[in-house]
Design a protein around this motif. Structure first.
Motif, mmCIF file in Angstrom:
data_model
loop_
_atom_site.group_PDB
_atom_site.id
_atom_site.type_symbol
_atom_site.label_atom_id
_atom_site.label_comp_id
_atom_site.label_asym_id
_atom_site.label_seq_id
_atom_site.Cartn_x
_atom_site.Cartn_y
_atom_site.Cartn_z
ATOM 1 N N LYS B 184 0.829 -1.211 0.000
ATOM 2 C CA LYS B 184 0.000 0.000 0.000
ATOM 3 C C LYS B 184 0.857 1.252 0.000
ATOM 4 C CE LYS B 184 -4.123 -1.821 2.093
ATOM 5 N NZ LYS B 184 -4.955 -1.897 3.280
ATOM 6 N N LEU B 185 1.999 1.181 0.700
ATOM 7 C CA LEU B 185 2.898 2.329 0.690
ATOM 8 C C LEU B 185 3.501 2.512 -0.689
ATOM 9 C CD1 LEU B 185 4.829 2.168 4.091
ATOM 10 C CD2 LEU B 185 2.917 3.619 3.417
ATOM 11 N N ARG B 202 13.134 5.751 -0.930
ATOM 12 C CA ARG B 202 12.290 6.320 0.118
ATOM 13 C C ARG B 202 11.312 5.321 0.728
ATOM 14 N NH1 ARG B 202 10.388 12.206 -0.577
ATOM 15 N NH2 ARG B 202 10.170 11.743 1.630
ATOM 16 N N ILE B 203 11.005 4.238 0.015
ATOM 17 C CA ILE B 203 10.024 3.295 0.558
ATOM 18 C C ILE B 203 10.588 1.883 0.706
ATOM 19 C CG2 ILE B 203 7.764 2.251 0.201
ATOM 20 C CD1 ILE B 203 6.837 4.804 -1.034
ATOM 21 N N PRO B 206 14.082 1.705 3.173
ATOM 22 C CA PRO B 206 13.794 1.879 4.607
ATOM 23 C C PRO B 206 12.839 0.825 5.149
ATOM 24 C CG PRO B 206 13.184 3.873 3.366
ATOM 25 C CD PRO B 206 13.698 2.897 2.376
ATOM 26 N N GLY B 207 11.914 0.372 4.312
ATOM 27 C CA GLY B 207 10.970 -0.646 4.762
ATOM 28 C C GLY B 207 11.652 -1.981 5.002
ATOM 29 N N TRP B 283 12.960 5.664 13.767
ATOM 30 C CA TRP B 283 11.507 5.793 13.599
ATOM 31 C C TRP B 283 10.768 4.594 14.166
ATOM 32 C CZ3 TRP B 283 9.575 1.755 10.760
ATOM 33 C CH2 TRP B 283 10.505 1.041 9.988
#
Ligand SMILES: Nc1ncnc2c1ncn2[C@@H]1O[C@H](COP(=O)(O)OP(=O)(O)OP(=O)(O)O)[C@@H](O)[C@H]1O
Ligand SMILES: [Mg+2]
Lengths: 247, 289
Positions: B184-185, B202-203, B206-207, B283
């Motif tokens: 979904k991200l 960016r996704i 890091p994920g 985070w």
């Protein structure tokens, strides 16, 4: 950036997922700057329609035209999903900046801050989204959707998971942004009273096509309950047992 | 929450006795408070090892533990000091450390690169994943005879073994991390106009990072294990070699010293990983300092 809304036109849209088709030749024209609410039973294809209009999915047949139908229309379309879909590893401000797109420009950060301020979360800019409440996350997602001054905003029940009070507050924010920026808004919702409170026009999707298309001629700002008659008419149609059940 | 509780307590306390007096009167609560302080202390983890060493020293001094079985901690420390002065210990430690780091760097980066490639490209995945999953089931230490035959007992043999050992945990966890990034991200990123590279940076990356760190932790364990075995079997330097030599001369203190050094190096590696995690995964609620 111009604040003008993008018109959207769907012609003969069809989409299926193996079973019976979800959309069968749906026609819809949304003029620039209109606030349209889409209601329908669960599984009637509202999300499918929104994904097609937003270019997240391709139709089996028919076509969607946004604005002039060029690449620029893609960059001017923003979607607010059912969940906030914030990046957990980016700060609140960083998440809003995602909405600026591939080329944020030199004033990108200032614009992201301004958008965050509009939703009342300026002082949370440097925090991780994880620490925000559900309603605050939705506000960040709204700021992200609005920061680039979109011409078309598609909202797929973005307020569905919020409590009644937060919901009303968010509706106010969405309406205020729409009145200020003049984008075309398309809101998918389960909540008929929400549709009546916000929209210029309500369409009901049933049997894969537009089954009902109503204008909402109520002056703004609207008071709660001012459209009660309209609301009950739509609910009656939704609950009508003689109407074909959604496949 | 805690603040409001003590507020209530203070108000409930009799006006003559202060809050501290009433608290001292309840030993159970004092104990709980001490336990709470201990739980928050960063050094609480050293309490148990320190107690074990102390008990061990006492047992040795009292003659309960014979030197031939287990030398006293003081004897181990003395051996360590002597070997340090002679330059032997720093030399062996340096050699072992370099082997570990080089093997980790080589095997880890290949594992990470292949994990990325197979997570991002279906073609690469089709071509290599089956082979890798098959090879993963062969214990890499089973290759020691072959590796010695090919490379002798030089540095290459150790490097190959450590690299092989750390490769698989890093590969498997990187791949898993990339595959489990929330789709979904990714859809959000795509529809907000991210380029393929931006999506990755960016996704996807890091994920996948928390999982990559899990792989790194596994790899560190495998790294020390492999190094100990390799140095014990086929080496002419390093901590493992030092321990094997000490065995030939019945120097139990040096053997125990070697074991203690492995424990210390393992703890050091763990500490480095932890601080890296705290920096890269700030985070993530699980890694909040
Ligand atoms: N990606 C997909 N794969 C398979 N089937 C799908 C997919 N997307 C939608 N469908 C099916 O299409 C139908 C319509 O789904 P859609 O999500 O558009 O309904 P909806 O009107 O948004 O419902 P709700 O109000 O519950 O969100 C459902 O039967 C659903 O199972
Ligand atoms: Mg839906």
């Amino acid at each position: 950036m111009s604040g003008a809304g993008l018109p959207v036109t769907a012609r003969g849209l069809a989409r299926g997922f193996g079973g019976p088709p979800v959309l069968r030749g749906l026609d819809l024209h949304v003029p620039a700057g209109q606030f349209l609410a889409v209601v329908g039973r669960s599984g009637s294809g509202k999300s499918t329609l929104l994904r097609l209009l937003g270019g997240l999915d391709r139709p089996d047949a028919g076509r969607v035209t946004r604005g002039g139908g060029d690449e620029a229309a893609d960059a001017r379309t923003r979607v607010m999903f059912q969940e906030p879909r914030l990046l957990p590893w980016a700060s609140v401000l960083g998440n809003v900046a995602v909405g600026l797109g591939a080329k944020p420009g030199p004033d990108g950060e200032a614009r992201a801050r301004e958008a965050l301020e509009r939703v009342g979360l300026a002082e949370r800019a440097s925090e991780w989204p994880e620490g925000l409440s559900g309603g605050q996350k939705s506000r960040v997602a709204l700021a992200r959707a609005l920061v680039s001054r979109p011409g078309l905003l598609l909202l797929d029940e973005p307020l569905g998971a919020l409590d009644a009070l937060t919901r009303i507050r968010m509706q106010g924010l969405v309406e205020a942004a729409w009145r200020r920026d003049g984008f075309t808004a398309l809101l998918v919702t389960h909540d008929v009273s929400e549709a009546v409170a916000l929209a210029d026009r309500i369409v009901l999707i049933d049997g894969g096509a537009v089954a009902l298309d109503l204008a909402v001629d109520l002056p703004r700002p609207r008071r709660r309950g001012s459209g009660a008659a309209l609301e009950s008419a739509i609910l009656d149609r939704l609950l009508d047992p003689s109407a074909r059940p959604a496949s | 929450m805690q603040g409001s509780m003590s507020e209530v307590e203070r108000r409930a306390a009799p006006p003559t006795g202060g809050g501290s007096a009433s608290r001292a009167a309840a030993p159970g609560r004092t104990g709980a408070a001490a336990a709470g302080r201990l739980g928050r202390s960063r050094h609480a983890g050293w309490l148990l090892p320190a107690a074990v060493v102390a008990a061990w020293q006492v047992a040795s001094s009292a003659g309960v533990l014979s030197d031939a079985v287990l030398p006293a901690p003081s004897a181990v420390a003395a051996a360590g000091w002597q070997l340090t002065r002679s330059g032997e210990l720093p030399h062996h430690m340096g050699v072992s450390f370099l082997r570990a780091v080089a093997g980790l760097a080589v095997g880890g980066s290949i594992g990470f690169a292949l994990g990325l490639a197979n997570g991002l490209s279906r073609l690469s995945d089709r071509l290599t994943d089956t082979t890798l999953q098959m090879a993963r089931n062969v214990p890499h230490l089973a290759l020691i005879p072959l590796v010695i035959l090919w490379f002798g007992i030089g540095e290459e043999a150790k490097l190959v073994l450590v690299a092989l050992g750390v490769f698989f945990p890093v590969y498997v966890n990187t791949l898993h991390g990339i595959r489990t990034v929330d789709p979904k991200l990714i859809e959000m990123g795509r529809c907000y106009g991210m380029t393929r590279f931006a999506l990755f940076r960016r996704i996807v990356l890091p994920g996948a990072l928390p999982s990559v760190f899990v792989g790194l932790r596994f790899a560190l364990g495998v790294m020390w294990l492999t190094l100990i075995v390799a140095e014990t079997i086929a080496a002419q330097s390093g901590i493992g070699y030092m321990a094997m030599q000490a065995r030939d001369f019945l120097q139990t203190d040096v053997i125990v010293l070697a074991i203690a050094i492995y424990a210390a190096l393992g703890k050091l590696a763990d500490g480095v990983t932890r601080s890296l995690e705290r920096r890269c995964l700030a985070w993530h609620p699980a890694f909040r300092a």
